[in-house]
Design an enzyme around this catalytic site. Structure first.
Site, short mmCIF file in Angstrom:
data_model
loop_
_atom_site.label_atom_id
_atom_site.label_comp_id
_atom_site.label_asym_id
_atom_site.label_seq_id
_atom_site.Cartn_x
_atom_site.Cartn_y
_atom_site.Cartn_z
N ASP A 36 0.89 -1.20 0.05
CA ASP A 36 -0.02 -0.03 0.02
C ASP A 36 0.82 1.08 -0.11
OD1 ASP A 36 -1.96 1.79 0.51
OD2 ASP A 36 -3.23 0.27 1.48
N TYR A 153 -15.27 6.99 -11.16
CA TYR A 153 -15.02 5.62 -10.38
C TYR A 153 -15.94 4.43 -10.91
CZ TYR A 153 -15.88 3.01 -6.10
OH TYR A 153 -15.68 1.92 -5.11
N LYS A 157 -14.68 0.90 -12.46
CA LYS A 157 -15.37 -0.59 -11.63
C LYS A 157 -15.69 -1.38 -12.65
CE LYS A 157 -13.69 0.33 -7.54
NZ LYS A 157 -12.63 -0.62 -6.90
N VAL A 186 -19.92 0.35 2.09
CA VAL A 186 -19.24 -0.31 3.28
C VAL A 186 -19.17 0.74 4.22
CG1 VAL A 186 -17.32 -1.51 4.04
CG2 VAL A 186 -18.16 -2.04 1.70
N1 NAD Z 1 -15.96 1.75 0.98
C1 NAD Z 1 -17.09 1.32 0.19
O1 NAD Z 1 -18.35 1.76 0.31
C2 NAD Z 1 -16.96 0.62 -1.04
C3 NAD Z 1 -18.10 0.13 -1.73
C4 NAD Z 1 -17.70 -0.89 -2.98
C5 NAD Z 1 -16.25 -0.98 -3.38
N2 NAD Z 1 -15.22 -0.40 -2.50
C6 NAD Z 1 -13.65 -0.64 -2.86
O2 NAD Z 1 -13.26 -1.27 -1.98
C7 NAD Z 1 -11.66 -1.03 -2.01
C8 NAD Z 1 -11.23 -0.63 -0.79
O3 NAD Z 1 -12.10 0.58 -0.33
P1 NAD Z 1 -11.78 1.17 1.13
O4 NAD Z 1 -13.18 1.61 1.66
O5 NAD Z 1 -11.10 0.26 2.10
O6 NAD Z 1 -11.05 2.51 0.82
P2 NAD Z 1 -9.80 2.95 1.54
O7 NAD Z 1 -9.75 4.28 0.90
O8 NAD Z 1 -10.01 2.85 2.96
O9 NAD Z 1 -8.51 2.03 1.18
C9 NAD Z 1 -8.17 2.09 -0.47
C10 NAD Z 1 -6.61 1.92 -0.08
O10 NAD Z 1 -6.12 1.91 -1.52
C11 NAD Z 1 -4.79 2.61 -1.16
N3 NAD Z 1 -4.22 3.37 -2.27
C12 NAD Z 1 -4.93 4.57 -2.90
N4 NAD Z 1 -4.07 5.00 -3.77
C13 NAD Z 1 -2.95 3.97 -4.08
C14 NAD Z 1 -1.86 4.02 -4.63
N5 NAD Z 1 -1.65 4.96 -5.62
N6 NAD Z 1 -0.95 3.21 -4.63
C15 NAD Z 1 -1.21 2.09 -3.65
N7 NAD Z 1 -2.19 2.20 -2.86
C16 NAD Z 1 -3.09 3.21 -3.03
C17 NAD Z 1 -4.97 3.54 -0.03
O11 NAD Z 1 -3.75 3.96 0.54
C18 NAD Z 1 -5.92 2.71 0.91
O12 NAD Z 1 -5.30 2.01 1.78
C19 NAD Z 1 -11.68 -0.15 -3.18
O13 NAD Z 1 -11.30 -0.73 -4.29
C20 NAD Z 1 -13.06 0.76 -3.14
O14 NAD Z 1 -13.36 1.07 -4.62
C21 NAD Z 1 -15.52 0.43 -1.42
#
Ligand code: NAD
Length: 257
Positions: A36, A153, A157, A186
């Site tokens: 990360d 986004y 996706k 989430v």
């Molecule tokens: N939170 C929601 O409601 C939700 C819903 C559907 C899908 N998602 C997907 O789930 C996944 C995780 O989401 P989350 O809620 O934990 O978000 P989050 O922002 O907490 O985690 C995302 C992670 O991606 C990392 N990241 C961002 N840019 C980066 C880069 N350039 N290089 C390396 N790492 C990088 C961040 O540091 C972070 O740890 C994502 O793909 C998101 O699209 C989330």
């Protein structure tokens, strides 16, 4: 969901859903590479060790090919091989109409959410091919049913789902399964920004807007991050040995096909 003896690289494992995935896979017996850009990476690796599994934290910037390649090399050097790759990283990206965010913001979403996933798969492929394995890409319900004002986004996706199915076609002959998990909303800090944006667009108070969204799902809830991690652990484990090209919905019924 037994993952004993597996090594998993969790990209985006430094916080949020990715952190939950690291801890779930470790609890199921896997050793973990936490990859990360986040400052939380080392802390999550320490949490994994407290569970009793081995862990390696690797700073990784998905926008930089050399950084992803170095991460893959470090993972294989440390553990000898990799059985599972989980792509959980992602950014929200530009919000609003397409004339309200810049080309740079658009490209940033493509780079982190899509091209970064291509790079992690590409550079971990030699290790995965050695003995077969499982790739799990975190997509989103938004890849199937777009959200208003979220075109970068939603576009990335939707592409993640196409990429997942394409890889499933290409890698089956190597014993590599490739599946997606598509969460609904989430619980956690990440969705706060988009919820505030949505509430403002709808002209509603924040709390009323949240309750309104929850009430639109059959289960009247957002998703706890651990529920996403459970599905990932299933797709990494031998319990899903005959699944590839699938997209598991973890969305409280907010979208059905
Ligand atoms: N939170 C929601 O409601 C939700 C819903 C559907 C899908 N998602 C997907 O789930 C996944 C995780 O989401 P989350 O809620 O934990 O978000 P989050 O922002 O907490 O985690 C995302 C992670 O991606 C990392 N990241 C961002 N840019 C980066 C880069 N350039 N290089 C390396 N790492 C990088 C961040 O540091 C972070 O740890 C994502 O793909 C998101 O699209 C989330």
């Amino acid at each position: 969901m037994d993952c004993t003896g597996l090594t998993a690289v969790v990209v985006g494992g430094g916080q949020g859903i990715g952190r939950e995935i690291c801890l779930k896979l470790a609890a199921q017996g896997a050793d973990i590479v936490v990859a990360d850009i986040s400052a939380g990476t080392g802390g999550v690796a320490e949490e994994v060790r407290q569970i009793g599994r081995q862990a390696l934290a690797v700073y990784t910037d998905l926008r930089q090919e050399a950084s992803v390649q170095a991460m893959a090399n470090s993972a294989v050097e440390r553990f000898g091989t990799v059985h599972c790759l989980v792509n959980s990283s992602g950014i929200v990206g530009g919000l609003g109409q397409i004339d309200e965010f810049s080309l740079e913001e658009w490209n940033e979403s493509l780079s982190v959410n899509l091209t970064g996933m291509f790079l992690t798969c590409r550079y971990l492929l030699p290790g995965l091919k050695q003995q077969g394995g499982s790739i799990v890409n975190i997509a989103s319900v938004a890849g199937r049913r777009p959200l208003k004002g979220r075109s970068p986004y939603c576009t990335t996706k939707a592409a993640v789902l196409g990429f997942t199915r394409s890889l499933a076609m290409d890698l089956g002959e190597f014993g590599i399964r490739v599946n997606a998990v598509s969460p609904g909303r989430v619980e956690g800090p990440r969705i706060e920004k988009t919820l505030h944006h949505g509430a403002a667009q709808a002209g509603m108070e924040f709390e009323d807007y949240v309750e309104h969204l929850k009430s639109q799902t059959p289960l009247h809830t957002f998703i706890p991050p651990g529920a996403v991690a459970d599905s990932v652990a299933f797709l990494c484990s031998p319990a899903s040995a005959f699944m590839t090209g699938a997209d598991l919905f973890v969305n409280a019924g907010s979208y059905m096909v």
